[in-house]
Design a protein around this motif. Structure first.
Motif, PDB file in Angstrom:
ATOM      1  N   LEU A   1       0.826  -1.209   0.000  1.00  0.00           N
ATOM      2  CA  LEU A   1       0.000   0.000   0.000  1.00  0.00           C
ATOM      3  C   LEU A   1       0.856   1.254   0.000  1.00  0.00           C
ATOM      4  CD1 LEU A   1      -2.829   1.341   0.280  1.00  0.00           C
ATOM      5  CD2 LEU A   1      -2.492   1.200   2.755  1.00  0.00           C
ATOM      6  N   TYR A   2       1.940   1.225   0.733  1.00  0.00           N
ATOM      7  CA  TYR A   2       2.796   2.410   0.854  1.00  0.00           C
ATOM      8  C   TYR A   2       3.611   2.702  -0.393  1.00  0.00           C
ATOM      9  CZ  TYR A   2       1.728   3.107   5.712  1.00  0.00           C
ATOM     10  OH  TYR A   2       1.065   3.370   6.866  1.00  0.00           O
ATOM     11  N   TYR A   3       4.042   1.676  -1.065  1.00  0.00           N
ATOM     12  CA  TYR A   3       5.015   1.886  -2.128  1.00  0.00           C
ATOM     13  C   TYR A   3       4.520   1.572  -3.531  1.00  0.00           C
ATOM     14  CZ  TYR A   3       7.846   2.258   1.990  1.00  0.00           C
ATOM     15  OH  TYR A   3       8.341   2.649   3.205  1.00  0.00           O
ATOM     16  N   SER A   4       3.231   1.287  -3.677  1.00  0.00           N
ATOM     17  CA  SER A   4       2.698   0.941  -4.997  1.00  0.00           C
ATOM     18  C   SER A   4       1.456   1.764  -5.318  1.00  0.00           C
ATOM     19  CB  SER A   4       2.343  -0.549  -5.044  1.00  0.00           C
ATOM     20  OG  SER A   4       3.470  -1.333  -4.752  1.00  0.00           O
ATOM     21  N   PRO A   5       1.583   2.792  -6.137  1.00  0.00           N
ATOM     22  CA  PRO A   5       0.405   3.573  -6.543  1.00  0.00           C
ATOM     23  C   PRO A   5      -0.627   2.681  -7.227  1.00  0.00           C
ATOM     24  CG  PRO A   5       2.410   4.716  -7.159  1.00  0.00           C
ATOM     25  CD  PRO A   5       2.817   3.347  -6.700  1.00  0.00           C
TER      26      PRO A   5
END
Length: 161
Positions: A49-53
């Motif tokens: 969630l944090y690193y994948s748009p």
């Protein structure tokens, strides 16, 4: 004030009140509940969630350890979506279908399919990247949106209540 000025005043006032009430109906279909929780980016469950748009995560009442209201309205859950806009920006939506809630008084949890939330009952597709706007199907209302803020190593989700 002359008679015509009083009429104009009441017409303008009525139009403004009508506009404000319609806007509220459009965006405030699902009742407010208290939402205030924080997700830490070091939690392996939420790493993507944090690193994948374009990636979303479903938060449910099983995530109580994160804070208040993780179950969303009627325990249908909350969708967190990485918008990919300007770095670390996220959107948070209640999983309750506003169309089914208004038309049938039914609390139906939408399913996630990529960048869409799809109601299994009325088949309305809500675009997560477009603030929960209904794209296809009978739905006219946006998904209920919660506020988000990313600071340092954590993402906070809350509402105004």
């Amino acid at each position: 004030m002359s008679g015509s000025n009083v009429k104009i005043f009441f017409i303008i006032t009525s139009a403004l009140l009508l506009t404000m009430s319609c806007d509220r109906e459009k965006n405030e279909v699902i009742p407010d509940i208290t939402i205030d929780f924080t997700i830490n980016c070091s939690d392996p469950e939420f790493f993507d969630l944090y690193y994948s748009p374009g990636i979303s995560a479903l938060i449910s009442s099983s995530h109580r350890h994160l804070g208040i209201g993780t179950g969303g309205f009627d325990n249908n859950g909350i969708i967190i979506y990485n918008t990919g806009l300007q770095g670390f920006e996220y959107a948070a939506f209640d999983r309750t279908c506003p169309h089914c809630y208004v038309t049938e008084s039914a609390s139906v949890a939408v399913n996630i399919d990529g960048v869409y939330a799809i109601c299994p009952r009325c088949t309305t597709n809500y675009a997560l990247g477009a603030s929960g706007l209904p794209q296809t199907g009978p739905g006219q209302y946006y998904l209920k949106n919660y506020q988000t803020g990313y600071t340092g190593q954590s993402l906070r989700v809350w509402n105004r209540k």
